[in-house]
Design an enzyme around this catalytic site. Structure first.
Site, PDB file in Angstrom:
ATOM      1  CG  HIS A 658      37.373  34.490  39.145  1.00  0.00           C
ATOM      2  ND1 HIS A 658      37.879  33.432  39.482  1.00  0.00           N
ATOM      3  CD2 HIS A 658      36.899  35.442  39.832  1.00  0.00           C
ATOM      4  CE1 HIS A 658      38.239  33.926  40.829  1.00  0.00           C
ATOM      5  NE2 HIS A 658      37.634  35.165  40.991  1.00  0.00           N
ATOM      6  CG  ASP A 660      37.355  39.501  41.627  1.00  0.00           C
ATOM      7  OD1 ASP A 660      37.242  38.146  41.357  1.00  0.00           O
ATOM      8  OD2 ASP A 660      38.228  39.657  42.319  1.00  0.00           O
ATOM      9  CG  HIS A 710      41.678  36.795  40.195  1.00  0.00           C
ATOM     10  ND1 HIS A 710      41.280  37.790  39.571  1.00  0.00           N
ATOM     11  CD2 HIS A 710      41.242  36.250  41.454  1.00  0.00           C
ATOM     12  CE1 HIS A 710      40.175  37.881  40.628  1.00  0.00           C
ATOM     13  NE2 HIS A 710      40.102  36.901  41.513  1.00  0.00           N
ATOM     14  NE  ARG A 720      43.831  30.541  51.010  1.00  0.00           N
ATOM     15  CZ  ARG A 720      43.745  31.183  49.818  1.00  0.00           C
ATOM     16  NH1 ARG A 720      43.071  30.192  48.694  1.00  0.00           N
ATOM     17  NH2 ARG A 720      44.165  32.366  49.500  1.00  0.00           N
TER      18      ARG A 720
END
Ligand SMILES: *[C@@H]1O[C@H](CO)[C@@H](O)[C@H](O)[C@H]1NC(C)=O
Ligand SMILES: *[C@@H]1O[C@H](CO)[C@@H](O)[C@H](O)[C@H]1NC(C)=O
Ligand SMILES: *[C@@H]1O[C@H](CO)[C@@H](O)[C@H](O)[C@H]1NC(C)=O
Length: 729
Positions: A658, A660, A710, A720
């Site tokens: 995607h 940002d 990314h 995480r």
């Protein structure tokens, strides 16, 4: 050989001449004073006399005092009795000049030469100090001679005269020790015949004697070439003997901070290092035992850091006894943790908790009394939890100053609020002294005798067992505990010192400390920014800001240390504590890159009411580094989206490719790969470049749109967490 023979006699001649001259002064002038106790005020008087080379003889030392109370005007007869008998030995020395003066509240401002010169200019055999106010008997006013200029009334606190005349002056004394000396001398003076025979005059214009009572407006300190004199503005004179009579003791203390010391303001008084007691060279087991009284009296941020600093004090724990008063339920676990983990390291630990319901003043009395009752306890060190002691040598430095009571200067960072007052108002509350700001801001450096200290101070155990042995030091009328403490100590003639000769630390601001969160310190970025930085900003961030240690794992992707482990842990724990993770469905989806719908499992900063603080963090720590890394780009670090994302194999392990919705993005790893989770990382597709081993507390910073398409790589094990902010959308 011949050279040294030639030089030597010259040198000797010079020295003997010099010492002869000063000896002559000494032989002609003697200072007599009465002091039954060696108070700190008396020692100050002695030091000033030594400084100017006066020869003094002290009368009545260690005698019982029957001369009435210090504060009352009656009394003092004992001084005449002692003087009378001392003068018997000098009565025939016609050339001997004798200065009689009080000593507890007196300092010399100049030396014997000037004193003698002024005395001789007065052309009288006896000169008394003068007063603005008449006492002890107002009815005597009519009998006083009129004066055209100057003060009209006699003051018995200081007078100077030829020995035979002074001897005659007191020859008739028959009174009791508790009779008034002031009245006796007044009656002599007001008898015209005696006044004439003894040739007595008053120092109307304060050329020699300055009594401060009733005269505070007349006296100023005058600084010239590093020397200080008190000047009387009313008469334009420079008095030699300064007396803080009546209620002016604190003003004398103020003047005594500058006189007779020689001052360079940046480096401090030249004789305040006097009386130092060195601890260096002492083995650990020979260091004095100190009882540290710790007071947690209100909700206080950064308490865990307080205890960490206590641990790091450069003083052996085995020589430290701890007394902790914790008034706050809120801090129970922090105090318990500290005591559980480290209590054993100390000589002893005693804790009074909130359940004991002991109030501030009482707790402080208990702490002090623990030291007082323990003959081994050589020092009591009182430490409030809001003090931030940055200098680990503080305790040693204070001990070496060798004072009864001494505080290190600490203030609120960037503020004038500090732990001392330079002056008191008439009703005993705060007043700002002329030098207050200069001392707080370090433009005047030294050791200062002040009327009020608080928050952190050291007291000698010996003085707790003698001069201030009363069990209740922290109450006095309606005064709060700290003011009562200072009042009670001053009443015993003990000086309160504050030193700003070193940097010691600061005081936290307790305003706006909320206790509604799990980790309340996170919210302190506005109130206590420096402490926030110390706790939460990575130690190598500052280097990164200077361009050191910044990595570039992929084109235009910067990677640098930003948060401490503690910051990461607390942020994650806050989020987990809040617990309302978005489900990754459309109800909480964000439109990323304008067209893609890429939902994550997350909690936004605004959901935990942290967006103002986060914004401030971005402004303070991200904006400056952005401007460095993307020259010419000035961010306002505006954001719409800032959130913590959770990746788990069985929940959401990864994020599809995607863009940002940002000009640039920061992505901070909040936990440890290999320990807390496996897998994870970020891949920039255009460059076929991945950051695979995210480092806890480090952030990735990369452009958001266009080039830096990314994806979030799959987390294969564990959980995480990352904190993501889209900047300048
Ligand atoms: C003191 O004596 C001198 C002369 O010896 C005289 O001029 C002066 O007026 C006398 N002062 C007083 C106060 O008696
Ligand atoms: C900061 O940098 C130094 C030098 O590179 C390093 O030794 C140290 O571990 C770093 N600190 C942290 C907390 O990573
Ligand atoms: C991406 O890089 C990996 C190794 O770093 C390589 O195996 C792969 O072929 C590359 N893919 C492309 C499309 O260049």
């Amino acid at each position: 050989m011949s050279l040294s023979r030639l030089v030597l006699p010259l040198l000797l001649l010079f020295i003997s001449k010099g010492s002869c001259a000063s000896k002559q002064q000494h032989d002609n002038l003697l200072v007599l004073t009465v002091a039954t106790k060696e108070t700190e005020g008396f020692r100050r008087f002695q030091r000033s006399a030594q400084f100017f080379n006066y020869k003094i003889q002290v009368l009545g030392l260690n005698e019982e005092w029957h001369g009435g109370e210090d504060k009352k005007t009656a009394g003092g007869g004992q001084k005449i009795r002692l003087l009378k008998s001392a003068l018997e030995g000098y009565a025939v020395q016609e050339d001997l000049v004798i200065l009689f003066t009080e000593s507890y509240d007196v300092i010399f401002a100049s030396g014997p030469t000037e004193l003698l010169k002024k005395f001789k200019q007065a052309k009288s055999k006896v000169v008394f100090s003068s007063e603005t106010l008449i006492y002890p008997d107002r009815r005597l006013e009519a009998k006083y001679p009129q004066v055209r200029d100057g003060k009209r009334f006699l003051g018995s606190g200081g007078f100077i005269g030829y020995a035979p005349y002074l001897s005659k002056l007191v020859a008739d004394w028959q009174g009791l020790d508790s009779d008034s000396d002031q009245l006796f001398y007044t009656n002599v003076f007001l008898d015209p015949e005696k006044r004439g025979n003894l040739n007595i005059s008053l120092d109307h214009r304060c050329r020699i004697f300055q009594n401060l009572n009733g005269a505070l407006d007349e006296v100023v300190l005058k600084f010239e070439n590093g020397r200080v004199r008190a000047r009387n503005l009313a008469f334009d004179t420079l008095p030699v003997v300064i007396h803080g009579d009546g209620p002016t003791k604190l003003q004398l203390n103020y003047i005594g901070n500058y006189i007779p010391q020689i001052w360079t303001f940046e480096t401090g008084c030249t004789v305040c290092s006097e009386g130092l007691k060195s601890l260096s060279g002492l083995k650990e087991e020979a260091l004095p035992v100190v009882l540290i009284g710790i007071f947690v009296e209100q909700p206080t941020p950064f308490l865990a850091s307080f205890f960490q600093r206590l641990q790091k004090l450069h003083y052996p724990q085995k020589r430290i006894q701890l007394f902790i008063h914790n008034h706050e339920e809120h801090h129970l676990s922090q105090v318990d943790n500290f005591v559980d983990e480290h209590g054993e390291e100390y000589r002893s630990v005693k804790v009074i908790g909130p359940e004991d319901r002991v109030e501030n003043a009482d707790a402080r009395n208990i702490g002090i009394d623990l030291c007082r009752q323990d003959p081994v306890c050589e020092y009591y060190f009182s430490l409030d939890a809001e003090t931030v002691v940055k200098n680990p040598d503080t305790l040693r430095i204070l001990m070496e100053q060798n004072k009864f009571v001494i505080a290190p200067l600490v203030n609120r960072l960037g503020k004038l609020w500090s732990n001392f007052w330079g002056a008191l108002s008439a009703d005993g509350y705060y007043a700002r002294s002329e030098d207050y700001i200069d001392i707080v801001q370090g433009r005047r450096v030294g050791l200062w005798n002040v009327p009020y200290i608080s928050s952190i101070y050291l007291i000698k155990g010996s003085v707790l067992r003698s001069q201030i042995a009363q069990p209740d030091l922290f109450h006095s009328g309606k005064l709060d505990a700290d003011m009562a403490f200072c009042h009670n100590i001053r009443e015993q003639g003990i000086f309160l010192f504050v030193t700003n000769q070193q940097h010691f630390g600061h005081i936290l601001s307790l305003e706006n400390y909320q206790t509604t969160h799990l980790h309340n310190d996170l919210w302190q970025i506005f109130s206590n920014p420096e402490d926030w930085k110390e706790k939460y900003i990575h130690e190598n961030y500052t280097a990164a800001l200077k361009g050191k240690g910044i990595e570039t794992p992929c084109p235009d992707v910067y990677w640098f240390p930003l948060l401490t482990d503690t910051a990461c842990d607390e942020l994650v724990e806050e989020m987990e504590n809040f617990g309302q993770w978005s489900k990754g469905d459309n109800t909480d989806s964000r439109i990323l890159g304008g067209y893609e719908n890429v939902p994550t499992i997350d909690i936004h900063m605004n959901q935990i009411n942290f967006e103002r603080e986060w914004y401030k963090f971005l402004l303070d720590y991200i904006a400056p580094i952005t401007e460095k890394l993307y020259p010419g780009y000035y961010t306002k670090t505006q954001f719409e989206l800032a959130f913590v994302v959770r990746y788990k194999p069985d929940e959401q392990p990864s994020l599809m490719p995607h863009h940002d919705a940002s000009t640039f993005t920061i992505n901070i790893a909040l936990n440890h790969v290999g320990i807390d989770y496996e897998g994870g990382g970020c891949r920039f597709l255009r460059y076929n470049c991945s950051v695979r081993a995210p480092r806890k507390g480090w952030t990735l910073m990369h452009p958001g749109r266009l080039t830096h398409y990314h994806e979030g790589l799959p987390t294969t094990k564990g959980t995480r967490y990352i904190a993501v902010s889209f900047l300048d959308p």
